[in-house]
Design a protein around this motif. Sequence first.
Motif, PDB file in Angstrom:
ATOM      1  N   GLU A   1      35.725 -64.066  93.016  1.00  0.00           N
ATOM      2  CA  GLU A   1      36.466 -62.815  92.921  1.00  0.00           C
ATOM      3  C   GLU A   1      36.746 -62.236  94.300  1.00  0.00           C
ATOM      4  O   GLU A   1      36.059 -62.549  95.282  1.00  0.00           O
ATOM      5  N   SER A   2      37.765 -61.410  94.359  1.00  0.00           N
ATOM      6  CA  SER A   2      38.101 -60.718  95.597  1.00  0.00           C
ATOM      7  C   SER A   2      38.644 -59.340  95.253  1.00  0.00           C
ATOM      8  O   SER A   2      39.133 -59.098  94.140  1.00  0.00           O
ATOM      9  N   SER A   3      38.560 -58.426  96.211  1.00  0.00           N
ATOM     10  CA  SER A   3      39.059 -57.068  96.000  1.00  0.00           C
ATOM     11  C   SER A   3      39.553 -56.506  97.320  1.00  0.00           C
ATOM     12  O   SER A   3      39.054 -56.865  98.394  1.00  0.00           O
ATOM     13  N   ASN A   4      40.533 -55.641  97.246  1.00  0.00           N
ATOM     14  CA  ASN A   4      40.933 -54.883  98.433  1.00  0.00           C
ATOM     15  C   ASN A   4      41.413 -53.510  98.003  1.00  0.00           C
ATOM     16  O   ASN A   4      41.868 -53.310  96.872  1.00  0.00           O
ATOM     17  N   LEU A   5      41.283 -52.580  98.910  1.00  0.00           N
ATOM     18  CA  LEU A   5      41.631 -51.190  98.663  1.00  0.00           C
ATOM     19  C   LEU A   5      42.625 -50.756  99.730  1.00  0.00           C
ATOM     20  O   LEU A   5      42.300 -50.738 100.922  1.00  0.00           O
ATOM     21  N   ASP A   6      43.845 -50.426  99.300  1.00  0.00           N
ATOM     22  CA  ASP A   6      44.841 -49.882 100.217  1.00  0.00           C
ATOM     23  C   ASP A   6      44.679 -48.367 100.250  1.00  0.00           C
ATOM     24  O   ASP A   6      44.747 -47.697  99.210  1.00  0.00           O
ATOM     25  N   VAL A   7      44.457 -47.842 101.445  1.00  0.00           N
ATOM     26  CA  VAL A   7      44.194 -46.410 101.620  1.00  0.00           C
ATOM     27  C   VAL A   7      45.241 -45.824 102.555  1.00  0.00           C
ATOM     28  O   VAL A   7      45.479 -46.357 103.645  1.00  0.00           O
ATOM     29  N   SER A   8      45.868 -44.744 102.116  1.00  0.00           N
ATOM     30  CA  SER A   8      46.773 -43.984 102.974  1.00  0.00           C
ATOM     31  C   SER A   8      46.254 -42.551 103.050  1.00  0.00           C
ATOM     32  O   SER A   8      45.928 -41.963 102.010  1.00  0.00           O
ATOM     33  N   TYR A   9      46.192 -42.004 104.251  1.00  0.00           N
ATOM     34  CA  TYR A   9      45.684 -40.634 104.385  1.00  0.00           C
ATOM     35  C   TYR A   9      46.200 -40.018 105.685  1.00  0.00           C
ATOM     36  O   TYR A   9      46.592 -40.716 106.619  1.00  0.00           O
ATOM     37  N   TYR A  10      46.164 -38.697 105.724  1.00  0.00           N
ATOM     38  CA  TYR A  10      46.593 -37.936 106.900  1.00  0.00           C
ATOM     39  C   TYR A  10      45.357 -37.573 107.708  1.00  0.00           C
ATOM     40  O   TYR A  10      44.457 -36.897 107.220  1.00  0.00           O
ATOM     41  N   PHE A  11      45.305 -38.050 108.949  1.00  0.00           N
ATOM     42  CA  PHE A  11      44.155 -37.777 109.810  1.00  0.00           C
ATOM     43  C   PHE A  11      44.347 -36.439 110.524  1.00  0.00           C
ATOM     44  O   PHE A  11      45.269 -36.256 111.313  1.00  0.00           O
TER      45      PHE A  11
END
Length: 301
Positions: A231-241
């Motif tokens: 199995e594999s997983s990834n998390l795409d995260v977008s945010y304002y720093f």
Amino acid sequence: MKKSFLILIIIYFACQNIFAQGVRIDNLPPQEAVKYVKPLSTYLGTFFNTGAYHNADVPDLFGFKFSIVGTLTFLPESEKSFAPNPGLEGSENFESTATIFGTQGGYFLSNTGFVVYPSGLGLKNIPLGIYQVAGSLFGTELMIRYFPTIKKDNVQAGLWGIGLKHEISRYFPLLPLDISVQLLLNRLKIENKSSDPTDYAKFESKNFALNVQASKTFAGLLIIYGGLQYESSNLDVSYYFKDPDGVFPSLADRIYDLKVDGDNTFRLTVGTALQLSFFVLNFDANITKQTTLSAGMSFEF
């Protein structure tokens, strides 16, 4: 469906807690945000790749099942903290700070000034559930998990998942076990669309699994099953720093897009199920990066 317990948990746990005061990814520069949320990427992969089977036998003609699956995932101590390295002058002696699953964030002094890291959710384990439907025909089963995108306040969340399984032991009638292969794909998207662009954040979890599973049924009542899964997983995260401490002026006031890979590779599953006519109860243990127990209740026709 909009009132399903899973969506409520997703909204209140994943969204409001992540975006709440004290659990602020927008306080972290991108190189530190990756380390902060990495255990979440691993957990989502662990959760979505759990509970997809309890029997390798697939009906030769037509079959249908509706299942409710509950999971309990134990979070190791190693995933509750990380060693910060903000890349600031004079920051070489920084100690550990909390990940999103940890407790107290760190407060550190560099030559530029104080750097304050966010706290975590303070979790030891995570109980969560999901429901799924499956239909089978000629030894092949299609499983579906789906929740339409719904909105609450500024947060919207949606989920879909599919599983495709085929019984290969049907071609070898003398085998003493039922054996199948299964492919799993799951995707969860959570987005905070505030009227204030500086509050923007998005989490999109994508998960993949491929397993070989085997089972044996005794007296038409008791099923012993197990499987080995990649199995594999990834998390795409977008945010304002936002850089609230004012120590990263060259990085501040912009949106960052991050790809965070989870520590999901292989898992071993062992379990048992009790089949009472069209009603099935099952329980299994999943040995992986984050050990997970799973229990299910299915109606099968």
